[in-house]
Enzyme design. Structure first.
Site, PDB file in Angstrom:
ATOM      1  N   GLY A  40       0.818  -1.200   0.000  1.00  0.00           N
ATOM      2  CA  GLY A  40       0.000   0.000   0.000  1.00  0.00           C
ATOM      3  C   GLY A  40       0.852   1.249   0.000  1.00  0.00           C
ATOM      4  N   LEU A  43      -1.293   7.317   2.329  1.00  0.00           N
ATOM      5  CA  LEU A  43      -0.565   8.112   3.317  1.00  0.00           C
ATOM      6  C   LEU A  43       0.174   7.236   4.316  1.00  0.00           C
ATOM      7  CD1 LEU A  43      -2.987  11.074   4.065  1.00  0.00           C
ATOM      8  CD2 LEU A  43      -0.926  11.061   2.670  1.00  0.00           C
ATOM      9  N   ALA A  44      -0.478   6.195   4.832  1.00  0.00           N
ATOM     10  CA  ALA A  44       0.167   5.340   5.830  1.00  0.00           C
ATOM     11  C   ALA A  44       1.310   4.552   5.211  1.00  0.00           C
ATOM     12  CB  ALA A  44      -0.861   4.400   6.459  1.00  0.00           C
ATOM     13  N   GLY A  45       1.074   3.923   4.070  1.00  0.00           N
ATOM     14  CA  GLY A  45       2.099   3.087   3.455  1.00  0.00           C
ATOM     15  C   GLY A  45       3.278   3.871   2.927  1.00  0.00           C
ATOM     16  N   ARG A 331     -20.669  12.736  11.702  1.00  0.00           N
ATOM     17  CA  ARG A 331     -21.163  12.146  10.467  1.00  0.00           C
ATOM     18  C   ARG A 331     -22.302  11.153  10.673  1.00  0.00           C
ATOM     19  NH1 ARG A 331     -15.335  11.194   7.399  1.00  0.00           N
ATOM     20  NH2 ARG A 331     -15.003  13.382   6.876  1.00  0.00           N
ATOM     21  N   HIS A 402     -18.566   5.401   3.314  1.00  0.00           N
ATOM     22  CA  HIS A 402     -17.356   6.193   3.093  1.00  0.00           C
ATOM     23  C   HIS A 402     -16.107   5.561   3.692  1.00  0.00           C
ATOM     24  CE1 HIS A 402     -14.747   9.612   2.599  1.00  0.00           C
ATOM     25  NE2 HIS A 402     -14.649   9.830   3.891  1.00  0.00           N
ATOM     26  N   GLU A 426      -6.253   2.898   7.714  1.00  0.00           N
ATOM     27  CA  GLU A 426      -7.628   2.390   7.712  1.00  0.00           C
ATOM     28  C   GLU A 426      -7.685   0.867   7.748  1.00  0.00           C
ATOM     29  OE1 GLU A 426     -11.809   3.104   5.200  1.00  0.00           O
ATOM     30  OE2 GLU A 426      -9.911   3.863   4.417  1.00  0.00           O
ATOM     31  N   LEU A 442      -6.677  11.195   7.770  1.00  0.00           N
ATOM     32  CA  LEU A 442      -5.348  11.608   7.326  1.00  0.00           C
ATOM     33  C   LEU A 442      -4.406  11.700   8.518  1.00  0.00           C
ATOM     34  CD1 LEU A 442      -6.325  14.403   4.750  1.00  0.00           C
ATOM     35  CD2 LEU A 442      -6.145  11.938   4.424  1.00  0.00           C
TER      36      LEU A 442
END
Length: 638
Positions: A40, A43-45, A331, A402, A426, A442
């Site tokens: 991945g 952002l994390a990967g 949400r 989402h 996630e 994020l």
């Protein structure tokens, strides 16, 4: 299965710093002896691969896109939270921590959430140093705006393109390491299995999506940062290729899957227009800073031009129901309010599945130019999709799948119950409980990748030493054989239905029975229907072409096979949890005024499911949630 969260002792504000000091280190000269796999490049990967490579480790990094910068993190719009308190409006690390615990309806692990709030301060500094073009005030200071679930401004943003800009920052750091030869980047590869050697994660099996080659990859540890499973519902705000396969195959190898029923409905999406639509489009939650949500008070005027509906005939539902937070209610709450209005016959649009998001008051107060500066690209996107000008008439929005708060179970170090398997962003369950606050995804992805994994992965490596096995090991051979057998089975069925048709049917089952509202009856119905659909899939699937070339039908077929099994697991998790909390709303468990009704006495735990084998029900394991800093309270935004 033993679940040890490995939460450090001591005051919550000192846990992370003390833990970092106590963790083992790897000598810089020894780091190049270790090889790591990162799956991945969101952002994390990307941040994890770049940071660990900067430390000196050798990285094999994989993504199924044609470029790392096409990871789905690019689609995030509104912003990233951080407790910098630049507006001086009362923010603090503790307040961000509390808002996140409360926003998750008291179903997140306390220590992880506090660390996330702490690290939010470092994330902004890191990204500014990389050149991320955050919005700034006239004086030059970084600007902040409000987001759902908070009564202050802590969200840093880059217009409506925050995810794109943050990903470009992480991608630039990753590209530097690729150029230095420390990261070997493998684009257009899909992970199809996890390899376990002597109880530790030591490699993966991949398929080259261009030529179909099945390949083995060995490492000292494996990091999964493959995103969420929202596309189980078919229609979601996720890119079409987002899937559950990597983490679900890890689950089938022994990794516990935590809280799969915790899926988030985003209230601000463009309504579905037809049965053949392939995905839904997100309108950033940031729009609720300046847009007001309303529906007509009179059913007979719901199809009337909204401009002609007078103010006296408008029901501003969030401002009426939740006056303290208004249009910035979280949400899950905002989504249910919209659904309730539509279910009662007050919905707008041709199918009655929509509410208005109106900017007329803000345009009058601030001027159109200010709204264009803040949200211009979002308004342009809305116009291209709907043909409507949101500066002149209200947007139409409706909730959609989402984000997913569930994921593989991890401890405080972000390591799963399989030693050597780390899970970031996630793909893990750790930080958001039963509902994620806006602008926190994020934040989690970058804290996991830039700051947590680069400290905890070396601690594991120092304990086990550099012992990446040969890809000729029996475990690699067996895993490759399993992958090949599954592919051959998919190709051999030769039925009459496409993978997409099965995916669409599964999505409708899940949305109608395990979507914004669930019940014992609907969940049992869904489980039965998915079992039937699964049987049809393995008897009537038709995959065109072969495995020795680019074959997107084969890719989709494998992912849909995993979604079918995962859909059953999701419904089983939702069925066992006899309460309502956050995004998990059981119709049987609600307050007289329709709000979620938790059961803290019986369900204050992480539900970690253990794979028991084909045709067998999974085994439920529980990690109790113990709160020392906050107390359980009725979640109210009124």
């Amino acid at each position: 299965m033993k679940l040890n969260a490995n939460i450090p002792e001591g005051p919550i504000e000192k846990k992370w710093d003390k833990h970092k000091f106590n963790m083992k280190l790897v000598n810089p000269a020894n780091r190049r002896k270790y090889k790591l796999i990162v799956v991945g490049t969101g952002l994390a990967g990307a941040s994890a691969a770049a940071t660990l490579a900067e430390q000196g480790y050798s990285i094999d990094c994989f993504c199924f896109q044609d470029s790392p910068r096409r990871a789905h993190s690019i689609a995030a719009q509104g912003g990233i939270n951080a407790a910098k308190n630049y507006p001086n409006d009362g923010d603090s690390v503790y307040r961000l921590f509390y808002d996140t615990i409360k926003g998750g309806d008291f179903r997140a692990r306390e220590a992880n959430v506090y660390r996330l709030a702490q690290l939010s301060l470092n994330i902004i500094d890191q990204c500014v140093a990389q050149g991320v073009p955050f919005a700034r005030e006239y004086s030059g200071y970084l600007d902040n705006r409000s987001f759902g679930g908070a009564q202050l401004s802590r969200t840093f943003y880059a217009r409506g393109q925050t995810g794109q800009q943050l990903l470009l920052g992480a991608y630039s750091a990753l590209s530097r390491q690729i150029g230095l030869g420390k990261v070997n980047m493998h684009s257009r590869y899909e992970m199809l299995d996890l390899v376990i050697v002597n109880g530790h994660a030591k490699g993966i099996i991949t398929r080259n999506l261009v030529n179909g080659a099945i390949e083995r990859w060995s490492a000292d540890a494996v990091i999964l940062a493959t995103g969420g499973y929202g596309n189980a519902f078919y229609l979601s705000t996720n890119a079409q290729n987002c899937n559950v396969t990597a983490i679900f195959r890890a689950y089938k190898r022994g990794a516990a899957f935590a809280n799969p029923c915790y899926t988030q409905i985003h209230p601000t999406c463009i309504p579905q227009e037809g049965d053949e639509q392939s995905k839904l489009t997100l309108m950033s939650e940031s729009l609720r800073n300046d847009g007001r949500v309303w529906v007509p008070k009179i059913k007979e005027v719901c199809q009337k031009d909204p401009i002609l509906i007078p103010e006296t005939d408008r029901d501003y539902i969030l401002e009426r129901k939740y006056p303290s937070f208004g249009n910035l209610a979280p949400r899950d709450i905002a989504s249910r309010a919209a659904k309730e209005a539509c279910d009662k016959g007050f919905g707008v649009g041709h199918n009655g599945r929509g509410v208005y998001l109106d900017f007329s008051d803000s345009i009058k107060r601030l001027g159109r130019n200010i709204i264009e500066e803040r949200y211009g690209n979002l308004f342009d996107m809305y116009a291209r999709i709907t043909g409507e000008n949101a500066y002149e008439r209200p947007m139409r929005i409706y909730p959609a799948i989402h984000y997913t708060m569930g994921g593989l179970w991890v401890d405080y170090n972000l390591m799963s119950n399989i030693p050597g398997l780390f899970v970031l962003g996630e793909a893990n369950f750790s930080d958001h409980g039963a509902n994620r606050l806006g602008a926190s995804a994020l934040m989690q992805g970058l804290s996991d990748g830039y700051f947590i994994a680069p400290a905890t992965v070396p601690n594991y490596l120092a304990e086990v030493g550099p012992h990446a096995p040969s890809t000729n090991d029996t475990a690699f051979v067996e895993a490759e054989n399993d992958v090949t057998a599954t592919i051959n089975r998919l190709l051999s069925i030769k039925g009459n239905r496409s993978p997409r048709s099965f995916h669409m049917e599964l999505g409708k089952i899940l949305w109608e029975n395990c979507g914004m509202a669930r019940s014992e009856k609907s969940l049992k119905n869904a489980i039965g229907l998915i079992h039937q659909l699964k049987e049809q899939f393995w008897n009537n699937l038709h995959v065109t072409s072969t495995n020795d070339s680019f074959n997107q039908e084969l890719e989709r077929a494998g992912r849909v096979a995993d979604f079918l099994d995962f859909g059953i697991l999701m419904c089983q998790d939702a069925l066992h949890r006899n309460e309502s909390c956050g995004g998990h709303f059981r119709e049987e468990y609600q307050t007289p005024d329709g709000e979620a009704k938790r059961n803290d006495e019986d369900f204050a735990y992480v539900a970690a499911w253990e794979y028991a084998g084909p045709q067998k029900d999974p085994i439920l394991n529980k990690e109790p949630l113990v709160y020392s800093e906050v107390q359980f309270a009725t979640r109210s935004y009124k």
